[in-house]
Scaffold this motif. Structure first.
Motif, PDB file in Angstrom:
ATOM      1  N   ILE A  23      36.775  20.537  74.072  1.00 48.34           N
ATOM      2  CA  ILE A  23      35.653  20.491  73.189  1.00 48.34           C
ATOM      3  C   ILE A  23      34.584  19.797  74.006  1.00 48.34           C
ATOM      4  N   GLY A  24      33.496  20.255  74.320  1.00 50.53           N
ATOM      5  CA  GLY A  24      32.545  19.714  75.112  1.00 50.53           C
ATOM      6  C   GLY A  24      32.991  19.653  76.751  1.00 50.53           C
ATOM      7  N   SER A  25      33.034  18.236  76.907  1.00 51.29           N
ATOM      8  CA  SER A  25      33.472  18.020  78.445  1.00 51.29           C
ATOM      9  C   SER A  25      35.108  17.614  78.331  1.00 51.29           C
ATOM     10  N   VAL A  26      35.679  17.405  77.291  1.00 48.89           N
ATOM     11  CA  VAL A  26      37.218  16.977  77.140  1.00 48.89           C
ATOM     12  C   VAL A  26      38.063  18.228  76.733  1.00 48.89           C
ATOM     13  N   THR A  27      39.210  18.103  77.646  1.00 48.36           N
ATOM     14  CA  THR A  27      40.129  19.432  77.682  1.00 48.36           C
ATOM     15  C   THR A  27      41.542  18.648  77.483  1.00 48.36           C
ATOM     16  N   VAL A  28      42.383  19.192  76.382  1.00 48.41           N
ATOM     17  CA  VAL A  28      43.747  18.602  76.269  1.00 48.41           C
ATOM     18  C   VAL A  28      44.520  19.982  76.592  1.00 48.41           C
ATOM     19  N   THR A  29      45.456  19.712  77.271  1.00 53.33           N
ATOM     20  CA  THR A  29      46.530  20.947  77.842  1.00 53.33           C
ATOM     21  C   THR A  29      47.822  20.528  77.277  1.00 53.33           C
ATOM     22  N   GLN A  30      48.377  21.634  76.543  1.00 52.65           N
ATOM     23  CA  GLN A  30      49.823  21.368  76.120  1.00 52.65           C
ATOM     24  C   GLN A  30      50.709  21.948  77.085  1.00 52.65           C
ATOM     25  N   ILE A  31      51.700  21.162  77.785  1.00 55.25           N
ATOM     26  CA  ILE A  31      52.681  21.464  78.746  1.00 55.25           C
ATOM     27  C   ILE A  31      53.916  21.821  77.726  1.00 55.25           C
ATOM     28  N   GLY A  54      41.515  11.446  83.860  1.00 54.19           N
ATOM     29  CA  GLY A  54      42.416  11.895  82.554  1.00 54.19           C
ATOM     30  C   GLY A  54      43.367  10.929  82.276  1.00 54.19           C
ATOM     31  N   PHE A  55      44.310  11.365  81.394  1.00 53.76           N
ATOM     32  CA  PHE A  55      45.503  10.519  81.151  1.00 53.76           C
ATOM     33  C   PHE A  55      46.685  11.549  80.531  1.00 53.76           C
ATOM     34  N   LEU A  56      47.818  11.099  80.405  1.00 51.20           N
ATOM     35  CA  LEU A  56      48.907  11.888  80.064  1.00 51.20           C
ATOM     36  C   LEU A  56      49.441  11.353  78.781  1.00 51.20           C
ATOM     37  N   VAL A  57      50.119  12.098  77.682  1.00 48.80           N
ATOM     38  CA  VAL A  57      50.856  11.937  76.453  1.00 48.80           C
ATOM     39  C   VAL A  57      52.159  12.385  76.580  1.00 48.80           C
ATOM     40  N   ASP A  58      53.139  11.511  76.811  1.00 50.99           N
ATOM     41  CA  ASP A  58      54.573  11.806  77.089  1.00 50.99           C
ATOM     42  C   ASP A  58      54.590  12.599  78.317  1.00 50.99           C
ATOM     43  N   THR A  59      55.832  12.755  78.695  1.00 49.96           N
ATOM     44  CA  THR A  59      56.295  13.160  80.191  1.00 49.96           C
ATOM     45  C   THR A  59      57.061  14.642  80.354  1.00 49.96           C
ATOM     46  N   GLY A  60      57.796  15.094  79.353  1.00 48.08           N
ATOM     47  CA  GLY A  60      58.457  16.059  79.461  1.00 48.08           C
ATOM     48  C   GLY A  60      59.912  15.417  79.631  1.00 48.08           C
ATOM     49  N   VAL A  61      60.963  16.083  80.105  1.00 43.74           N
ATOM     50  CA  VAL A  61      62.351  16.049  80.205  1.00 43.74           C
ATOM     51  C   VAL A  61      62.693  16.521  81.527  1.00 43.74           C
ATOM     52  N   THR A  62      62.356  17.772  81.964  1.00 45.38           N
ATOM     53  CA  THR A  62      62.812  18.378  83.159  1.00 45.38           C
ATOM     54  C   THR A  62      61.691  18.117  84.208  1.00 45.38           C
ATOM     55  N   ASN A  63      62.162  18.287  85.621  1.00 45.61           N
ATOM     56  CA  ASN A  63      61.115  18.171  86.713  1.00 45.61           C
ATOM     57  C   ASN A  63      60.079  19.369  86.768  1.00 45.61           C
ATOM     58  N   SER A  64      60.647  20.444  86.346  1.00 42.44           N
ATOM     59  CA  SER A  64      59.888  21.686  86.181  1.00 42.44           C
ATOM     60  C   SER A  64      58.463  21.375  85.488  1.00 42.44           C
ATOM     61  N   THR A  66      57.543  18.461  84.310  1.00 44.46           N
ATOM     62  CA  THR A  66      56.759  17.273  84.431  1.00 44.46           C
ATOM     63  C   THR A  66      55.809  17.560  85.596  1.00 44.46           C
ATOM     64  N   SER A  67      56.482  18.505  86.584  1.00 36.91           N
ATOM     65  CA  SER A  67      55.633  18.898  87.697  1.00 36.91           C
ATOM     66  C   SER A  67      54.428  19.810  87.358  1.00 36.91           C
ATOM     67  N   LYS A  68      54.508  20.698  86.361  1.00 38.93           N
ATOM     68  CA  LYS A  68      53.723  21.483  85.674  1.00 38.93           C
ATOM     69  C   LYS A  68      52.613  20.302  85.238  1.00 38.93           C
ATOM     70  N   LEU A  69      52.877  19.388  84.529  1.00 41.59           N
ATOM     71  CA  LEU A  69      51.909  18.218  83.929  1.00 41.59           C
ATOM     72  C   LEU A  69      51.252  17.582  85.029  1.00 41.59           C
TER      73      LEU A  69
END
Length: 375
Positions: A23-31, A54-64, A66-69
């Motif tokens: 939306i406008g200049s801000v993007t949220v991406t779900q991993i 940017g910033f992150l919300v939660d971190t995932g549990v697997t390295n794959s 989190t690496s994608k994040l």
């Protein structure tokens, strides 16, 4: 002012298992975890193309995951060295904390925030439990979570984001489910839209955890808290219907939801809670309960529901508490049916929203969130 609002959803390829909303200049991406997208936890990247931060919300549990994040974040800010402004962890479950080790390795200066000290305490307890039982890796267990997790004391300055079209708010909630304490993160974008990151307070197409595991290590005497949780979810639908903005819900598990689908998502969650407490009041066999829940809710996709221990300490009361005399998972079904305690939010028909809306002030929907949504 942005002269016009552009809302589009870009679905990335299935290998990346991510989706983005701009939306406008801000993007949220779900991993999402490609191997089990509805079961494993989601993580999110929020970035600005205007200021390239940017910033992150939660971190995932697997390295794959989190690496994608991290990779998506770096692509969007056009830098491999610029750290995220912060990480917001919604609650203390290991599947939402597991990526902290890798994030700290790549970005050691990025602060990692939780909403309250209770969330930090539960996070430490959960990680100790996970590490003791061999569920987490050596790297994940080497993190000193009591030092790494910072409690928000001044959200306006700590949750800094320099794109003026995005305003960030954090709200504390009490979820008497598996996590007793949690936080919601809200982002108002371009005045017209808002995004709500719910963690496990509201999940989409994923089973809900329903115990007071770290409160006293025993099953609670009543399920008042479970009833209030259902009421909160129903009340949140009312808030969205009253809002003057266009919302998107970013859950801790499952796909993104919007105002048109959210009411159905919540109704399905409440039906899930109603079904599992009926079963756990009347069966001593976890495999039977798991199979029945998958039969009733096949789209929830939790195929390993029983094997991962999701029915150990995850019920508001068990068949023993109503005189079923359980021994070695027997009997499968109690000879005499016992109804769970009365709950106004679980006993009403799924389509009856009048009561839930009229009861908004009596449930734990966070104070201040309605004012934020409506303004």
């Amino acid at each position: 002012m942005i002269p016009f609002y552009i809302l589009f959803v870009t679905l990335l390829n299935s290998v990346r298992s991510s989706s983005a909303i701009t939306i406008g200049s801000v993007t949220v991406t779900q991993i999402r975890d490609a191997t089990a997208p509805n079961q494993n936890s989601n993580a999110y990247v929020v970035t600005s193309s205007k200021v390239r931060e940017g910033f992150l919300v939660d971190t995932g549990v697997t390295n794959s995951t989190t690496s994608k994040l991290i990779s998506v974040y770096q692509e969007q800010v056009l830098s491999t060295t610029k750290p995220p402004k912060f990480v917001f962890v919604t609650h203390g479950h290991p599947d939402h904390l597991g990526g902290i080790a890798l994030i700290q390795q790549v970005y050691p200066t990025t602060p990692i925030y939780v909403i309250t000290q209770q969330v930090a305490k539960e996070a430490v307890q959960w990680m100790n439990f996970s590490c003791t039982n061999g569920f987490s890796s050596a790297a994940q267990c080497a993190v000193n979570y009591s030092k790494v997790l910072r409690v928000l004391t001044s959200p306006r300055t700590q949750l800094a984001f320099n794109d003026r079209y995005a305003q960030i708010n954090a709200f504390s909630v009490i979820v008497k489910g598996e996590s007793s304490y949690a936080g919601l993160l809200g982002v108002t974008v371009a005045s017209k839209f808002y995004w709500l990151f719910t963690g496990d307070a509201i999940s989409i197409l994923s089973h809900l955890f329903i115990s007071n595991f770290f409160d006293n290590q025993i099953l609670p005497a009543s399920d008042d808290a479970l009833c209030a949780w259902a009421g909160n979810m129903q009340a949140s639908v009312c808030e969205l219907q009253l809002s003057r903005r266009e919302p998107k819900i970013f859950p801790g598990h499952g796909p993104i939801s919007d105002v048109s689908s959210y009411e159905k998502d919540v109704a399905r969650n409440v039906a899930w809670l109603r079904s599992i407490r009926n079963l756990t009041f009347n069966s001593c066999n976890k495999t039977y309960i798991s199979d029945e829940m998958l039969r009733i809710f096949p789209e929830f996709g939790q195929t390993n529901f029983a094997s991962i221990g999701a029915l150990n300490m995850h019920v508001p009361a068990d068949a023993n508490s109503v005189g079923c005399n359980c021994t070695n998972d027997s009997p499968t079904i109690c000879p005499v049916y016992h109804a769970p305690p009365t709950c106004m939010h679980l006993d009403i028909n799924d389509t009856d929203t009048t009561l839930a809306c009229s009861m908004r002030s009596t449930v734990w929907w966070p104070k201040g969130i309605l004012k934020w949504i409506l303004n």
